[in-house]
Design an enzyme around this catalytic site. Structure first.
Site, PDB file in Angstrom:
ATOM      1  N   CYS A  94      32.383  39.100  32.765  1.00 25.47           N
ATOM      2  CA  CYS A  94      32.679  37.888  33.518  1.00 25.47           C
ATOM      3  C   CYS A  94      32.027  36.652  32.883  1.00 25.47           C
ATOM      4  O   CYS A  94      32.496  36.207  31.845  1.00 25.47           O
ATOM      5  CB  CYS A  94      32.303  38.099  34.982  1.00 25.47           C
ATOM      6  SG  CYS A  94      33.129  36.939  36.078  1.00 25.47           S
ATOM      7  N   ARG A 128      39.879  31.130  43.358  1.00 22.65           N
ATOM      8  CA  ARG A 128      38.932  32.164  42.938  1.00 22.65           C
ATOM      9  C   ARG A 128      39.594  33.533  43.027  1.00 22.65           C
ATOM     10  O   ARG A 128      40.275  33.838  44.008  1.00 22.65           O
ATOM     11  CB  ARG A 128      37.706  32.063  43.853  1.00 22.65           C
ATOM     12  CG  ARG A 128      36.574  32.988  43.542  1.00 22.65           C
ATOM     13  CD  ARG A 128      35.293  32.507  44.205  1.00 22.65           C
ATOM     14  NE  ARG A 128      34.685  31.460  43.395  1.00 22.65           N
ATOM     15  CZ  ARG A 128      33.888  31.694  42.341  1.00 22.65           C
ATOM     16  NH1 ARG A 128      33.585  32.922  41.998  1.00 22.65           N
ATOM     17  NH2 ARG A 128      33.404  30.707  41.653  1.00 22.65           N
ATOM     18  N   HIS A 188      33.170  43.837  37.173  1.00 26.31           N
ATOM     19  CA  HIS A 188      31.829  44.222  37.593  1.00 26.31           C
ATOM     20  C   HIS A 188      31.912  45.653  38.137  1.00 26.31           C
ATOM     21  O   HIS A 188      32.988  46.223  38.263  1.00 26.31           O
ATOM     22  CB  HIS A 188      31.336  43.302  38.718  1.00 26.31           C
ATOM     23  CG  HIS A 188      31.238  41.861  38.336  1.00 26.31           C
ATOM     24  ND1 HIS A 188      30.199  41.340  37.616  1.00 26.31           N
ATOM     25  CD2 HIS A 188      32.066  40.807  38.594  1.00 26.31           C
ATOM     26  CE1 HIS A 188      30.368  40.032  37.453  1.00 26.31           C
ATOM     27  NE2 HIS A 188      31.499  39.678  38.034  1.00 26.31           N
TER      28      HIS A 188
HETATM   29  N1  GLN Z   1      31.038  31.392  36.918  1.00 28.12           N
HETATM   30  C1  GLN Z   1      32.161  32.115  36.351  1.00 28.12           C
HETATM   31  C2  GLN Z   1      33.450  31.899  37.100  1.00 28.12           C
HETATM   32  O1  GLN Z   1      33.459  31.693  38.289  1.00 28.12           O
HETATM   33  C3  GLN Z   1      31.814  33.581  36.231  1.00 28.12           C
HETATM   34  C4  GLN Z   1      31.596  34.266  37.559  1.00 28.12           C
HETATM   35  C5  GLN Z   1      31.023  35.636  37.442  1.00 28.12           C
HETATM   36  O2  GLN Z   1      30.383  35.975  36.446  1.00 28.12           O
HETATM   37  N2  GLN Z   1      31.201  36.447  38.465  1.00 28.12           N
HETATM   38  O3  GLN Z   1      34.502  31.969  36.484  1.00 28.12           O
END
Ligand code: GLN
Length: 236
Positions: A94, A128, A188
Site C-alpha cells: 500500500c 477510498r 494488507h
Molecule cells: N495513504 C495511502 C492512500 O490512502 C496509503 C494507505 C495505506 O497504506 N493503507 O492511498
C-alpha cells in the site's frame, strides 16, 4: 545473501505499519526457520541510517503524512536503493508500494518523489477503496484487505502482480507492481501470513532457489491452505 543468517529489514515500522504489516517480517523469518535457515529481523527506524547490506526489505502501509515522512527519510538515506541496485529483494504494501514508485500525490494535492524502484505513480482517487480483495495471481489467488485513496498507474518498467477479481487494487483492474526483485501490492493482512506462496516467492529470490525447490514446511500448512482457499472463494 551474505553471512549465515538471512537479514530481514523491517523498514520504518514506526510510520509504515498499519494493519499489522510488520507481521510480514515475522512470517518470512518463521518460514526460513521452519526450513532450518537462520534469520533475523532488523528494524530500521525513522531518523536512523538505512543499512544497505540486508537481504530483504519490507515496507508496510501508512497514512499520507506518514508515507511522505518515510519517502523523505529513505531518499535522504539511500541504503535501500543501493541494496536494490545489487539485487536485494524489496517488498511493499500500500503506502509502501506508493513510496517505491516514482512519485505519489497525497490528498492535499502535494506531489512527493518516491524511490523510483517501481515504474508506478499514484494520485488520489475519487473514493477510498476499503474492504476485502482477491487478486488472480499466476500461482494462486491472493487475498487481503485494502484501505487506500490512491490510484496507481503503471509504466512500462513494471508489470502488475495480478488481476483484481474482487476489490480495487491499483484502480485499473490490476493489483501491485513488479520490477525485478522489487514487488508490491495493495493487500494488507498481513498479506504474507494470508498468502504463504507469495512469502515463498520472495524467499526463493532471497535464497536464489527456484520456488518449486523450496521444501514446504509442514507446520500448519494444510490448515492455512484451507483458510486461504475459503477466503478466496468467499470474496470472489
Ligand atoms: N495513504 C495511502 C492512500 O490512502 C496509503 C494507505 C495505506 O497504506 N493503507 O492511498
Amino acid at each position: 545473501m551474505t553471512g549465515t543468517a538471512v537479514r530481514i529489514g523491517l523498514v520504518l515500522p514506526d510510520v509504515l505499519g498499519t494493519y499489522g504489516d510488520s507481521g510480514n517480517a515475522a512470517v518470512l523469518r518463521q518460514r526460513l526457520r521452519w526450513r532450518g535457515i537462520d534469520a533475523e529481523v532488523v528494524d530500521v527506524h525513522l531518523g536512523a541510517p538505512v543499512p544497505s547490506g540486508l537481504d530483504v526489505y519490507l515496507l508496510g502501509g501508512g497514512e499520507d503524512e506518514a508515507q511522505a515522512l518515510a519517502a523523505a527519510h529513505l531518499r535522504a538515506h539511500p541504503g535501500l536503493q543501493r541494496a536494490a541496485a545489487r539485487g536485494a529483494v524489496v517488498f511493499g504494501v500500500c503506502a509502501g508500494l506508493q513510496v517505491l514508485g516514482s512519485s505519489f500525490v497525497v490528498s492535499g494535492g502535494t506531489r512527493h518523489a518516491g524511490l523510483g524502484l517501481l515504474d508506478v505513480s499514484t494520485s488520489p482517487g475519487e473514493r477510498r477503496a476499503v474492504g476485502e480483495v482477491v487478486v488472480e495471481w499466476d500461482r494462486e489467488p491472493l487475498t487481503g484487505f485494502e484501505n487506500h485513496l490512491g490510484v496507481t498507474t503503471l509504466g512500462p518498467g513494471s508489470r502488475p502482480l495480478g488481476r483484481v477479481a474482487a476489490g480495487t487494487g491499483n484502480g485499473d483492474g490490476t493489483d501491485g507492481a513488479v520490477t525485478g526483485h522489487v514487488l508490491a501490492t495493495y493487500l494488507h493482512g498481513p498479506v504474507l501470513a494470508r498468502n504463504p506462496a507469495l512469502a515463498d516467492l520472495l524467499l526463493s529470490w532471497v535464497l536464489g532457489t527456484p520456488p518449486g525447490e523450496l521444501p514446504v514446511p509442514e507446520v500448519g500448512e494444510l490448515r492455512r491452505e484451507r483458510l486461504r482457499a475459503a477466503r478466496a472463494a468467499r470474496w470472489r
